[in-house]
Each structure stands twice: as C-alpha cells, then as structure tokens.
Design a protein around this motif. Structure first.
Motif, short mmCIF file in Angstrom:
data_model
loop_
_atom_site.label_atom_id
_atom_site.label_comp_id
_atom_site.label_asym_id
_atom_site.label_seq_id
_atom_site.Cartn_x
_atom_site.Cartn_y
_atom_site.Cartn_z
N ASP A 30 0.80 -1.22 0.00
CA ASP A 30 0.00 0.00 0.00
C ASP A 30 0.84 1.28 0.00
O ASP A 30 0.30 2.36 0.18
N LEU A 31 2.11 1.17 -0.20
CA LEU A 31 2.98 2.35 -0.16
C LEU A 31 3.03 3.08 -1.50
O LEU A 31 3.56 4.18 -1.57
N ASN A 32 2.53 2.48 -2.57
CA ASN A 32 2.53 3.08 -3.91
C ASN A 32 3.93 3.51 -4.33
O ASN A 32 4.15 4.64 -4.75
N MET A 33 4.86 2.61 -4.19
CA MET A 33 6.23 2.89 -4.60
C MET A 33 6.34 2.69 -6.10
O MET A 33 5.85 1.71 -6.64
N PRO A 34 7.01 3.62 -6.82
CA PRO A 34 7.10 3.49 -8.27
C PRO A 34 8.00 2.35 -8.73
O PRO A 34 7.93 1.94 -9.87
N TYR A 35 8.82 1.84 -7.86
CA TYR A 35 9.69 0.72 -8.22
C TYR A 35 9.57 -0.33 -7.14
O TYR A 35 9.04 -0.10 -6.06
N SER A 36 10.08 -1.45 -7.44
CA SER A 36 10.00 -2.56 -6.51
C SER A 36 10.92 -2.33 -5.32
O SER A 36 12.04 -1.85 -5.46
N TYR A 37 10.43 -2.63 -4.13
CA TYR A 37 11.25 -2.47 -2.93
C TYR A 37 12.44 -3.42 -2.94
O TYR A 37 13.43 -3.20 -2.26
N ARG A 38 12.36 -4.46 -3.72
CA ARG A 38 13.45 -5.42 -3.77
C ARG A 38 14.71 -4.82 -4.38
O ARG A 38 15.81 -5.26 -4.09
N THR A 39 14.56 -3.81 -5.22
CA THR A 39 15.75 -3.18 -5.81
C THR A 39 16.57 -2.44 -4.77
O THR A 39 17.73 -2.17 -4.99
N LEU A 40 15.94 -2.09 -3.64
CA LEU A 40 16.70 -1.44 -2.57
C LEU A 40 17.75 -2.37 -2.00
O LEU A 40 18.78 -1.94 -1.50
N TYR A 41 17.48 -3.66 -2.02
CA TYR A 41 18.35 -4.62 -1.38
C TYR A 41 19.25 -5.37 -2.36
O TYR A 41 20.07 -6.17 -1.94
N ASP A 42 19.11 -5.12 -3.64
CA ASP A 42 19.99 -5.72 -4.63
C ASP A 42 21.22 -4.83 -4.80
O ASP A 42 21.27 -3.96 -5.66
N LEU A 43 22.19 -5.02 -3.93
CA LEU A 43 23.39 -4.19 -3.95
C LEU A 43 24.39 -4.73 -4.95
O LEU A 43 24.50 -5.94 -5.14
N PRO A 44 25.17 -3.85 -5.58
CA PRO A 44 26.17 -4.33 -6.54
C PRO A 44 27.30 -5.06 -5.82
O PRO A 44 27.64 -4.74 -4.68
N THR A 45 27.86 -6.02 -6.49
CA THR A 45 28.97 -6.77 -5.90
C THR A 45 30.32 -6.22 -6.33
O THR A 45 31.32 -6.55 -5.73
N SER A 46 30.35 -5.41 -7.36
CA SER A 46 31.62 -4.82 -7.80
C SER A 46 31.83 -3.50 -7.06
O SER A 46 30.89 -2.87 -6.61
N PRO A 47 33.08 -3.06 -6.94
CA PRO A 47 33.35 -1.79 -6.26
C PRO A 47 32.77 -0.62 -7.04
O PRO A 47 32.70 -0.65 -8.27
N GLU A 48 32.35 0.39 -6.32
CA GLU A 48 31.80 1.58 -6.96
C GLU A 48 32.85 2.68 -6.94
O GLU A 48 33.54 2.87 -5.94
#
Length: 195
Positions: A30-48
C-alpha cells in the motif's frame, strides 16, 4: 481464543489444501512505490567508483595498500618471532623444572619475541606501503619501478638512525628484495596456473 488456522506455527507442514488459496502478505503493497522495494536490497557486488578513471585502474587504493602491507608484516613477524621465542625457550630450559615453569617460560619467550619482530615488520610494511603509494601518486603509473624505489627508501629510512653507511646498505638490500619479489611475481604470473 483465536482460530489456529489464522496464525499457524512454524512446525506444521503445509499439506492443507486450503493453503493454496491464501496469498502471501506484502507489507509494502500500500505504499505506492514506483519501483519494486526489492531493488533497494539488490546491492552491486563490484566496487563503486566516483570517476571512470578510478575504475580503469587495476590496483589497490593507498589505504588498502597500507592496511595490507602493515597487516601482513605484523602477522608474519609475530608468527616468526613466536617461533624464535619457542626455540629460545627450549634452549633455556633447565633440567628439573616443572611443567608449569616450562609453560610460563615458553609463553613469555614467544610473546616477547613475537611482539618485537611483529612490530618491526609491521613498521617496515607501513613505510613500504607509504613510499610505494607516494610513488604511484607522483608518477601516475603502477609498475616495478615504484616497488623497487619503495624497497630502497624503506631500507634506507628504517636504518637511517644507525648512520649513512647502514642506511645505504639497508636501502640496497631493500631494493634488491623488492626487485626479487617483483621478478618472482612476474614469473608466477607467467608459469603458475591459477587454480
């Protein structure tokens, strides 16, 4: 009392046919987020990296270099010094000593020698990493010249308090050891298969 089918325990097996009709609870629905909340937790594994030039360089940063060489120097020195202390404790053992006295002698000798040699090699690693990182920053290249110059500088700086002759000999020895290490690294890259 509530119905046990509403709040099932974790120990039951889900073989009840009515379970297939239930949907899983999603607390974010019910938060009406424009993107999936799962993308918040998909962190990159390579250095930034902030800049593209940093991503192209295949080397450790100066802080990683400093931590690595200091840590390896201290750990290897502590282990080697503990082995020397064990040898000294075995030589100094007297006949008729109890096991408690011998154990105390071994622990004291290993701790004393390990601490002394570990600190010495840790400081040498710290100086080497600092000089090598300064050379990389000054020359903007990461090649064997930086390592040999860091070996020369580390040896000379480490023995500078003993006089110029001792500093020159230690500097030459440090440069030779660094050159040998770089040569061994190149040979290992060429002839040793990576497992």
């Amino acid at each position: 009392m509530s119905d046990p089918r509403m709040f099932p325990s974790g120990s039951d097996d889900r073989t009840d046919p009515s379970d297939t009709e239930r949907r899983l609870y999603n607390p974010y629905q019910d938060l009406n987020m424009p993107y999936s909340y799962r993308t918040l937790y998909d962190l990159p594994t390579s250095p930034e990296f902030l800049f593209q030039e940093e991503a192209l360089a295949q080397r450790r940063s100066w802080g990683e270099n400093l931590t690595f060489y200091t840590g390896v120097g201290y750990l290897s020195g502590a282990v080697g010094g503990a082995a020397l202390g064990l040898r000294d404790a075995a030589r100094g053992a007297e006949p008729g000593e109890t096991a408690k006295i011998r154990a105390n002698r071994v622990l004291n000798a290993c701790g004393s020698s390990g601490r002394r040699v570990g600190n010495t090699l840790g400081v040498i690693g710290l100086m080497y990493a600092g000089i090598e990182s300064a050379m990389v920053a000054a020359r903007d290249r990461d090649d064997w010249v930086n390592s040999v110059a860091a070996g020369l500088g580390t040896g000379a700086l480490f023995r500078a308090a003993n006089g110029p002759r001792s500093a020159a000999v230690a500097g030459a020895l440090g440069g030779i050891l660094a050159a040998a290490a770089m040569g061994g690294k190149q040979l290992a890259k060429r002839y040793v298969n990576v497992i």
